[in-house]
Scaffold this motif. Structure first.
Motif, PDB file in Angstrom:
ATOM      1  N   TRP A   1      11.957  -2.942   7.091  1.00 50.18           N
ATOM      2  CA  TRP A   1      11.537  -3.762   5.901  1.00 50.18           C
ATOM      3  C   TRP A   1      11.953  -3.487   4.654  1.00 50.18           C
ATOM      4  O   TRP A   1      12.768  -2.160   4.582  1.00 50.18           O
ATOM      5  CB  TRP A   1       9.945  -4.050   5.703  1.00 50.18           C
ATOM      6  N   GLU A   2      11.955  -4.179   3.875  1.00 48.83           N
ATOM      7  CA  GLU A   2      12.442  -3.901   2.345  1.00 48.83           C
ATOM      8  C   GLU A   2      11.404  -4.330   1.513  1.00 48.83           C
ATOM      9  O   GLU A   2      10.552  -5.404   1.452  1.00 48.83           O
ATOM     10  CB  GLU A   2      13.823  -4.275   2.063  1.00 48.83           C
ATOM     11  N   LYS A   3      11.147  -3.647   0.448  1.00 44.69           N
ATOM     12  CA  LYS A   3       9.962  -3.770  -0.534  1.00 44.69           C
ATOM     13  C   LYS A   3      10.426  -3.742  -1.792  1.00 44.69           C
ATOM     14  O   LYS A   3      11.067  -2.581  -2.381  1.00 44.69           O
ATOM     15  CB  LYS A   3       8.911  -2.755  -0.124  1.00 44.69           C
TER      16      LYS A   3
ATOM     17  N   LEU B   1       4.272  -0.619   7.051  1.00 39.77           N
ATOM     18  CA  LEU B   1       4.830  -1.874   7.196  1.00 39.77           C
ATOM     19  C   LEU B   1       5.242  -2.224   5.829  1.00 39.77           C
ATOM     20  O   LEU B   1       5.588  -3.273   5.559  1.00 39.77           O
ATOM     21  CB  LEU B   1       3.788  -2.825   7.693  1.00 39.77           C
ATOM     22  N   GLY B   2       5.348  -1.444   4.767  1.00 35.47           N
ATOM     23  CA  GLY B   2       5.594  -1.589   3.611  1.00 35.47           C
ATOM     24  C   GLY B   2       4.764  -2.397   2.607  1.00 35.47           C
ATOM     25  O   GLY B   2       4.969  -2.834   1.573  1.00 35.47           O
TER      26      GLY B   2
ATOM     27  N   HIS C   1      13.638   0.531   1.473  1.00 36.28           N
ATOM     28  CA  HIS C   1      14.184   0.077   2.410  1.00 36.28           C
ATOM     29  C   HIS C   1      13.746   1.129   3.649  1.00 36.28           C
ATOM     30  O   HIS C   1      13.775   2.506   3.447  1.00 36.28           O
ATOM     31  CB  HIS C   1      15.446   0.004   2.789  1.00 36.28           C
TER      32      HIS C   1
END
Lengths: 844, 150
Positions: free
Chosen positions: A528-530, A567-568, A518
């Protein structure tokens, strides 16, 4: 007829003007003479500044003397100076307390303080001009009620009223008075010699044997402070430069500007003229007790409930006259509280509030009532939560929150004082009025002794207190909640501060318990989360893989090196698969000197039993291949901590500490450098540090500190002594620079902290004997903190450099908190509790 | 056979000549004692020099009565040291535990002593090829016998 007379007048005037024109020099001369005479007259009868030398309730007087004199000689000379008359008052004198302080290298002051007295004895002096002094003398002599006695060839008058006797004498245009004959006589003894040259603050010293009488205004100020809890404020323009204590009328007045005193010849009555804006405490015109409104009643009941502050009882004891109300800082939190939050995007917050509260106008110019806690991204202090209503206002990119309806005009005053800071401003409603009476001495002990910094100022009919919560170092620091953002899942291990390479702003990156990564902005916005599917084994690093000044996030998991952009998005070529027969533990992104290519040094262990499992170091390039020139290196034991890259004498050096205590230095080709390894046969599990002198320090689990240089020479091997078995040793590198360190020992509940030379720093008693995680932060002078995290109790505390709790109570957190120094003296603490990430700040 | 010896095993002859030239004598020494099989420390005494060399004698060949063979072992230890890039490789090549302080001491001793040995003997004096020595080939056999036969 009228016309004729007017014509004659004008003719005469014309003739006079004509004559004057012919003799203009004489005319101007006469005018100048008249002006000069008028000026001289004004100068001669000018109002004189008052001589003003009060003596506080505890201070009798002070004698300044040369340090060459012996104490016994001084006492002899004091007795000599005071004369035989003083011995008759020896009983009073016996109660006195002698204090000695050095003023200058060559001078000391002996001050005599009486024991505390309920009725302070004060000495006054008034200076008059020639005419007024004659009038005053005439008035005094015509008073048949005055008793007269002779002392040192001067007449001392005694005026008795219903309360007490007033003694005074008039000499050389100075009227000196006191309720205490003792003080008066003492002053007469020293003042009569040269009254004309008496200075407002310091009485001219007697030449006799270097002893002189001075009036210690600071001591008086302190006495006043002790009596009424005078609030101190370092930055306040208000300074106590003069005091006027009137004790018998049960009033205490303090003025800070120049005062003019006048004496009415009928009755000796003192009136003070001063600007109201300059006034600190004013009881000359006490306000009557106001009607208590329903709202006030509610607040008062809250005060009583929370703090045991019984206002009704207080009022009864204060003769029903209230002017001002001062609260100790810890009581000032409620019930009147206004918070100011500078907003980055006021329109966003405004629209968000409008969305949450459709009934209120988004652009209101007065405080609008809303129901908490539906405030976006803002969590109020816990104590405020109990209040049912919140008033808010957005003006000039500042969100104002108040727990009571704040009139617009009051807001202006508050804004002027508090726009620059985000501290709490307390608004005291004029409906609450208190006075300073003789009871304030007791009150002071109860309520005023812990004001840690406050400024009180008036505006029209209101009083404002500006509480400076950081004013006193001995007082607990205060962290307000800046953000408390719920997270879907619990944060794993820790939160990493990362930099936004576009704005240089701080952002927070973490992995949750389901391996999701996160990223959150500084203002609490989730970016974002990834899904990653692997836990990071070590820190998450920021790297510039493409060498274009854009930063990516890289970490090592069990078997892979991962890299994600801002940006993940997963970077091309990542994750890099690691060797199968290898358990990665640490990642150190590095870039050789004068080379652009980003490389990743991965340290880990080879599977095996505890005896024969060794460590291994791989160096990968960013394409996933093994880096040229570096053959994977086997070492005899797993690494104790992440290796470090330093530059020494123009060469890249990789330093590695093994768990068996061997310390290696490798060159950029992975060769062991001459002089290494240093074999200590100690069990090591904590990080090493390289200080500014390029010496390496590390500590074993058993408390042995090793210092070596980059030639592999052992400089120091020292055992930290501990009398208790089971002591947990910590070497605490400073988190900012990593160049300095502290040594800590946890012996049960006892935490002993020493500096790098093993000199005792402080000892702190912990609340539990759980093993604590420690981190040392040095943000500059007076801002050194030891962060103590109890993983079992899920609490953290901050200790200052004296080992005292900086926070009033421990904070709940599920992860090791992160301490960040912002601009100025602001400090943020990032922690996680109840599935939320919380940012606290001291808000300076 | 005897006529061919100088041509075929010239290194052995050079070693023998060196021993004679410098009147080398060898003794066991316990200055450095690594607890590993075959590890010994040898004191090599020349007319006006002495060297202490820790070395691996895996076949138990060292004998004070066989100075040529002992010189070969000393030079072999020097080669091992020179071929190892660093301490870790040297430890691995010789089968030592790198965390053993005595190994480190041996390495550091060799780091100081090997250049002295090389400077003393020069480049011409070399040990018998490792491969031949390991295989116990003709040169090795000669090496083991040369001091006894003469």
């Amino acid at each position: 007829m009228d016309k004729l007379s007017k014509r004659l007048d004008s003719d005469i005037l014309r003739k006079i003007i004509l004559k004057a024109k012919q003799h203009q020099y004489y005319v101007f001369g006469c005018a100048a003479l008249l002006l000069g005479l008028f000026g001289y007259f004004m100068w001669f009868y000018q109002p004189l500044k008052p001589i003003w030398k009060p003596i506080g309730p505890n201070l009798l007087f002070a004698l300044r003397y040369d340090t060459g004199l012996k104490d016994s000689a001084i006492i002899d000379q004091i007795e000599q100076l005071l004369g035989e008359d003083f011995s008759s008052k020896w009983e009073d004198f016996g109660k006195a307390v002698l204090k000695k302080e050095d003023v200058k290298p060559q001078e000391s002051v002996v001050s005599w303080h009486t024991a505390y007295s309920e009725s302070p004895q004060v000495l006054y002096n008034w200076r008059f001009n020639e005419k007024t002094s004659r009038d005053v003398l005439l008035a005094i002599q015509n008073q048949s009620s005055l008793k007269i006695r002779q002392y040192r060839e001067e007449k001392i008058y005694q005026y008795s009223n219903a309360i007490s006797d007033f003694h005074f004498y008039l000499i050389n245009r100075v009227l000196t008075a006191s309720t205490s004959p003792l003080l008066l006589e003492a002053s007469l003894r020293v003042l009569t010699n040269d009254v004309e040259n008496v200075q407002p603050k310091v009485v001219k010293q007697l030449k006799k044997d270097g002893i002189g009488l001075i009036i210690n205004l600071n001591a008086i100020a302190e006495a006043f402070d002790a009596l009424v809890g005078f609030p101190k404020h370092a930055n306040s323009p208000v300074r106590l430069s003069a005091l006027n204590l009137v004790a018998n009328s049960k009033k205490i007045q303090a003025f800070y500007s120049e005062n003019t005193f006048a004496v009415n010849d009928k009755s000796i009555r003192q009136t003070a003229f001063t600007k109201k804006s300059d006034l600190l405490y004013n009881t000359t015109q006490p306000l009557e007790k106001a009607q208590v409104s329903k709202e006030t009643k509610q607040r008062l009941s809250l005060l009583k409930e929370r703090f045991g502050f019984d206002v009704d009882n207080l009022r009864q004891g204060l003769s029903n006259t209230f002017t001002h109300f001062i609260l100790r800082s810890e009581y000032v939190l409620q019930p009147y509280q206004v918070l100011a939050f500078p907003l980055k995007d006021s329109s966003m917050v405004s629209s968000e509030l409008a969305r949450l509260h459709p009934n209120v106008l988004p652009n209101a110019k007065v405080f609008t009532l809303i129901k908490q806690p539906a405030l976006p991204n803002l969590i109020l202090p816990m104590k405020l939560d109990a209040f049912p209503n919140i008033y808010y206002l957005i003006q000039d990119s500042v969100l104002w929150l108040s727990n009571f309806s704040l009139p617009q005009q009051k807001l202006k005053a508050l804004k002027a004082a508090s726009l620059s800071t985000k501290g709490i401003k307390v608004y005291i409603n004029h409906a609450l009025k208190f006075s300073f009476t003789d009871k304030l001495g007791t009150l002071g002990e109860r309520f005023f002794d812990k004001i840690d910094g406050a400024a009180l100022y008036f505006q029209r009919d209101s009083v404002f207190i500006d509480i400076d919560l950081q004013g006193d170092k001995s007082v607990f620091g205060r962290l307000d909640t800046l953000l408390a953002i719920p997270t879907k899942r619990q944060i794993k291990k820790q939160v990493f501060p990362v930099k936004n390479h576009y704005t240089n702003a701080l952002e927070f990156l973490w992995q949750d318990e389901k391996t999701r990564l996160h990223l959150m902005s500084d203002s609490g916005e989730f970016l974002w989360e990834k899904a990653v599917w692997y836990f990071a084994k070590d820190h998450i690093h920021q790297v510039d893989i493409y060498n274009n000044e854009k930063l990516q996030y890289a970490f090592v998991s069990d078997g892979r090196i991962h890299a994600y952009d801002r940006l993940g998005r997963t970077l091309n070529g990542f994750p890099i698969g690691l060797s199968t027969y290898f358990e990665a533990q640490f990642l150190r992104p590095l870039r050789w000197k004068n080379e652009k290519e980003q490389r990743f040094l991965v340290a880990g262990s080879l599977p095996g039993n505890a005896k024969n499992s060794g460590g291994k170091l791989y160096l990968y390039n960013r394409y996933g291949g093994l880096s040229r020139g570096w053959a994977p290196r086997n070492v005899e034991a797993p690494l104790a901590c992440a290796p470090k890259l330093i530059s020494h004498e123009g060469k890249d050096v990789i330093l590695a500490l093994l768990k068996n205590g061997s310390f290696y230095a490798f060159d950029k080709n992975g060769r062991v450098m001459p002089g290494f390894p240093l074999i200590t046969n100690l069990i090591c599990s904590s990080a090493f540090l390289v200080d500014r002198a390029r010496n390496i320090h590390f500590m074993s689990e058993g408390g042995t500190i090793i210092e070596l240089d980059l030639q592999g020479r052992l400089l120091k091997r020292e055992q930290v002594r501990s009398r208790i078995t089971g002591t947990i040793f910590h070497l605490l590198p400073e988190q900012q620079s990593g160049a300095d360190f502290l040594v800590a020992m946890q012996q049960g509940r006892r935490l002993v902290v020493k500096d790098r030379n093993l000199k005792a720093y402080f000892t702190h008693t912990l609340t539990s004997d759980n093993p604590q995680q420690l981190a040392y932060y040095d943000f500059g002078e007076d801002k050194k903190f030891l962060l103590v995290f109890d993983e079992r109790d899920n609490t953290c505390r901050l200790l200052n450099e004296k080992g005292k709790d900086w926070l009033a109570k421990p904070l709940a957190t599920q992860i090791m908190p992160l301490l960040i120094a912002r601009n100025g003296s602001r400090i943020d603490l990032v922690l996680s509790k109840d599935n939320s990430i919380t940012v606290l700040s001291n808000g300076e | 056979m005897e006529n061919n010896t100088p041509k075929k095993y010239s290194k052995v002859e050079v070693l023998k000549a060196t021993v004679d030239k410098h009147q080398l004598t060898f003794k066991l020494n316990d200055a450095i004692n690594i607890n590993a099989e075959g590890f010994i420390t040898v004191k090599m005494q020349a007319a006006d020099h002495q060297f202490i060399i820790p070395l691996m004698d895996e076949f138990g060949d060292f004998d004070v009565q066989k100075p040529t063979l002992a010189l070969h072992l000393v030079l072999l230890a020097c080669e091992d040291f020179e071929e190892a890039e660093d301490y870790l490789i040297w430890c691995k090549a010789l089968g030592f535990n790198a965390s053993n302080e005595t190994c480190r001491a041996a390495w550091f001793h060799l780091r100081d002593e090997v250049p002295n040995v090389r400077a003393f003997f020069g480049d011409q004096v070399q040990a018998v090829d490792v491969f031949n020595y390991q295989m116990g080939a003709g040169a090795t056999q000669l090496l083991r016998q040369i001091d006894a036969t003469q």
